[in-house]
Design a protein around this motif. Sequence first.
Motif, PDB file in Angstrom:
ATOM      1  N   ASN A  84       2.260  13.177  -0.351  1.00 53.95           N
ATOM      2  CA  ASN A  84       2.315  14.571   0.067  1.00 53.95           C
ATOM      3  C   ASN A  84       2.693  14.659   1.537  1.00 53.95           C
ATOM      4  N   ASN A  85       3.133  15.843   1.927  1.00 51.05           N
ATOM      5  CA  ASN A  85       3.510  16.082   3.323  1.00 51.05           C
ATOM      6  C   ASN A  85       4.441  14.978   3.840  1.00 51.05           C
ATOM      7  N   LEU A  86       5.477  14.733   3.095  1.00 58.04           N
ATOM      8  CA  LEU A  86       6.399  13.651   3.448  1.00 58.04           C
ATOM      9  C   LEU A  86       7.139  13.966   4.735  1.00 58.04           C
ATOM     10  N   LYS A  87       7.406  12.904   5.493  1.00 61.87           N
ATOM     11  CA  LYS A  87       8.088  13.019   6.769  1.00 61.87           C
ATOM     12  C   LYS A  87       9.393  12.211   6.717  1.00 61.87           C
ATOM     13  N   PRO A  88      10.358  12.545   7.554  1.00 66.37           N
ATOM     14  CA  PRO A  88      11.608  11.770   7.557  1.00 66.37           C
ATOM     15  C   PRO A  88      11.368  10.278   7.753  1.00 66.37           C
ATOM     16  N   GLU A  89      10.353   9.926   8.532  1.00 64.39           N
ATOM     17  CA  GLU A  89      10.077   8.506   8.765  1.00 64.39           C
ATOM     18  C   GLU A  89       9.491   7.799   7.551  1.00 64.39           C
ATOM     19  N   ASP A  90       9.196   8.535   6.499  1.00 65.68           N
ATOM     20  CA  ASP A  90       8.764   7.915   5.249  1.00 65.68           C
ATOM     21  C   ASP A  90       9.946   7.442   4.412  1.00 65.68           C
ATOM     22  N   THR A  91      11.133   7.756   4.852  1.00 61.24           N
ATOM     23  CA  THR A  91      12.328   7.318   4.137  1.00 61.24           C
ATOM     24  C   THR A  91      12.384   5.794   4.094  1.00 61.24           C
ATOM     25  N   ALA A  92      12.472   5.242   2.884  1.00 55.91           N
ATOM     26  CA  ALA A  92      12.454   3.792   2.694  1.00 55.91           C
ATOM     27  C   ALA A  92      12.636   3.487   1.221  1.00 55.91           C
ATOM     28  N   VAL A  93      12.827   2.215   0.939  1.00 55.44           N
ATOM     29  CA  VAL A  93      12.721   1.735  -0.441  1.00 55.44           C
ATOM     30  C   VAL A  93      11.268   1.343  -0.665  1.00 55.44           C
ATOM     31  N   TYR A  94      10.689   1.866  -1.698  1.00 54.66           N
ATOM     32  CA  TYR A  94       9.287   1.608  -2.008  1.00 54.66           C
ATOM     33  C   TYR A  94       9.203   0.606  -3.157  1.00 54.66           C
ATOM     34  N   TYR A  95       8.405  -0.431  -2.928  1.00 51.90           N
ATOM     35  CA  TYR A  95       8.272  -1.515  -3.889  1.00 51.90           C
ATOM     36  C   TYR A  95       6.856  -1.574  -4.449  1.00 51.90           C
ATOM     37  N   CYS A  96       6.786  -1.783  -5.735  1.00 48.47           N
ATOM     38  CA  CYS A  96       5.508  -2.021  -6.392  1.00 48.47           C
ATOM     39  C   CYS A  96       5.190  -3.506  -6.323  1.00 48.47           C
ATOM     40  N   ASN A  97       3.939  -3.807  -6.051  1.00 54.10           N
ATOM     41  CA  ASN A  97       3.489  -5.198  -5.942  1.00 54.10           C
ATOM     42  C   ASN A  97       2.293  -5.423  -6.848  1.00 54.10           C
ATOM     43  N   GLY A  98       2.289  -6.567  -7.503  1.00 51.24           N
ATOM     44  CA  GLY A  98       1.123  -7.023  -8.251  1.00 51.24           C
ATOM     45  C   GLY A  98       0.749  -8.413  -7.774  1.00 51.24           C
ATOM     46  N   ARG A  99      -0.526  -8.642  -7.564  1.00 49.56           N
ATOM     47  CA  ARG A  99      -0.984  -9.931  -7.053  1.00 49.56           C
ATOM     48  C   ARG A  99      -2.028 -10.515  -7.990  1.00 49.56           C
ATOM     49  N   ARG A 100      -1.800 -11.763  -8.363  1.00 52.01           N
ATOM     50  CA  ARG A 100      -2.728 -12.425  -9.274  1.00 52.01           C
ATOM     51  C   ARG A 100      -2.754 -13.902  -8.939  1.00 52.01           C
ATOM     52  N   ALA A 101      -3.947 -14.411  -8.719  1.00 52.39           N
ATOM     53  CA  ALA A 101      -4.132 -15.839  -8.397  1.00 52.39           C
ATOM     54  C   ALA A 101      -3.271 -16.249  -7.214  1.00 52.39           C
ATOM     55  N   GLY A 102      -3.177 -15.366  -6.238  1.00 50.22           N
ATOM     56  CA  GLY A 102      -2.443 -15.703  -5.027  1.00 50.22           C
ATOM     57  C   GLY A 102      -0.935 -15.601  -5.135  1.00 50.22           C
ATOM     58  N   VAL A 103      -0.443 -15.150  -6.260  1.00 48.70           N
ATOM     59  CA  VAL A 103       1.006 -15.028  -6.463  1.00 48.70           C
ATOM     60  C   VAL A 103       1.387 -13.554  -6.445  1.00 48.70           C
ATOM     61  N   ASP A 104       2.434 -13.239  -5.690  1.00 48.81           N
ATOM     62  CA  ASP A 104       2.934 -11.872  -5.603  1.00 48.81           C
ATOM     63  C   ASP A 104       4.107 -11.667  -6.551  1.00 48.81           C
ATOM     64  N   TYR A 105       4.072 -10.543  -7.230  1.00 51.02           N
ATOM     65  CA  TYR A 105       5.176 -10.121  -8.085  1.00 51.02           C
ATOM     66  C   TYR A 105       5.678  -8.775  -7.581  1.00 51.02           C
ATOM     67  N   TRP A 106       6.996  -8.586  -7.661  1.00 50.37           N
ATOM     68  CA  TRP A 106       7.607  -7.395  -7.080  1.00 50.37           C
ATOM     69  C   TRP A 106       8.516  -6.696  -8.065  1.00 50.37           C
ATOM     70  N   GLY A 107       8.540  -5.365  -7.939  1.00 48.16           N
ATOM     71  CA  GLY A 107       9.561  -4.613  -8.628  1.00 48.16           C
ATOM     72  C   GLY A 107      10.834  -4.600  -7.806  1.00 48.16           C
ATOM     73  N   LYS A 108      11.860  -3.921  -8.320  1.00 51.28           N
ATOM     74  CA  LYS A 108      13.147  -3.883  -7.634  1.00 51.28           C
ATOM     75  C   LYS A 108      13.221  -2.769  -6.605  1.00 51.28           C
ATOM     76  N   GLY A 109      12.251  -1.869  -6.628  1.00 55.99           N
ATOM     77  CA  GLY A 109      12.184  -0.816  -5.631  1.00 55.99           C
ATOM     78  C   GLY A 109      12.783   0.501  -6.092  1.00 55.99           C
ATOM     79  N   THR A 110      12.305   1.555  -5.451  1.00 60.17           N
ATOM     80  CA  THR A 110      12.829   2.894  -5.694  1.00 60.17           C
ATOM     81  C   THR A 110      13.014   3.579  -4.342  1.00 60.17           C
ATOM     82  N   LEU A 111      14.148   4.223  -4.155  1.00 57.12           N
ATOM     83  CA  LEU A 111      14.479   4.808  -2.860  1.00 57.12           C
ATOM     84  C   LEU A 111      13.860   6.195  -2.709  1.00 57.12           C
TER      85      LEU A 111
END
Length: 116
Positions: A84-111
């Motif tokens: 909410n209340n988004l600002k121009p500086e929030d512009t970015a690619v947003y990535y989903c992360n999942g962490r399990r047993a010390g391993v990170d998994y990533w999505g491809k991102g959404t702009l």
Amino acid sequence: QVQLVESGGGLVQPGGSLRLSCAASRSFFTMGWYRQVPGKQRELVAQITSRGSTIENTNYADFVLGRFTISGDNARNMVYLQMNNLKPEDTAVYYCNGRRAGVDYWGKGTLVTVSS
């Protein structure tokens, strides 16, 4: 193969709202949202830890406190980011992360683009 798929990005005016969703192919104890702009490191936006249906902890970057909310649906392996209340500086690619047993998994991102 573990997959995380983000959706919900787009163009929004300053002060507007967006809701990002991430669908995971498996459950994670820790899930989160990160963002990245060209030339900068990927940074944590918000993170949620849960065990079964119990949310154990959430944490947020200072720059989104009071504006963004992370939530999860463990039964469906989903995590959400209400922005909410988004600002121009929030512009970015947003990535989903999942962490399990010390391993990170990533999505491809959404702009997410915040502009008038």
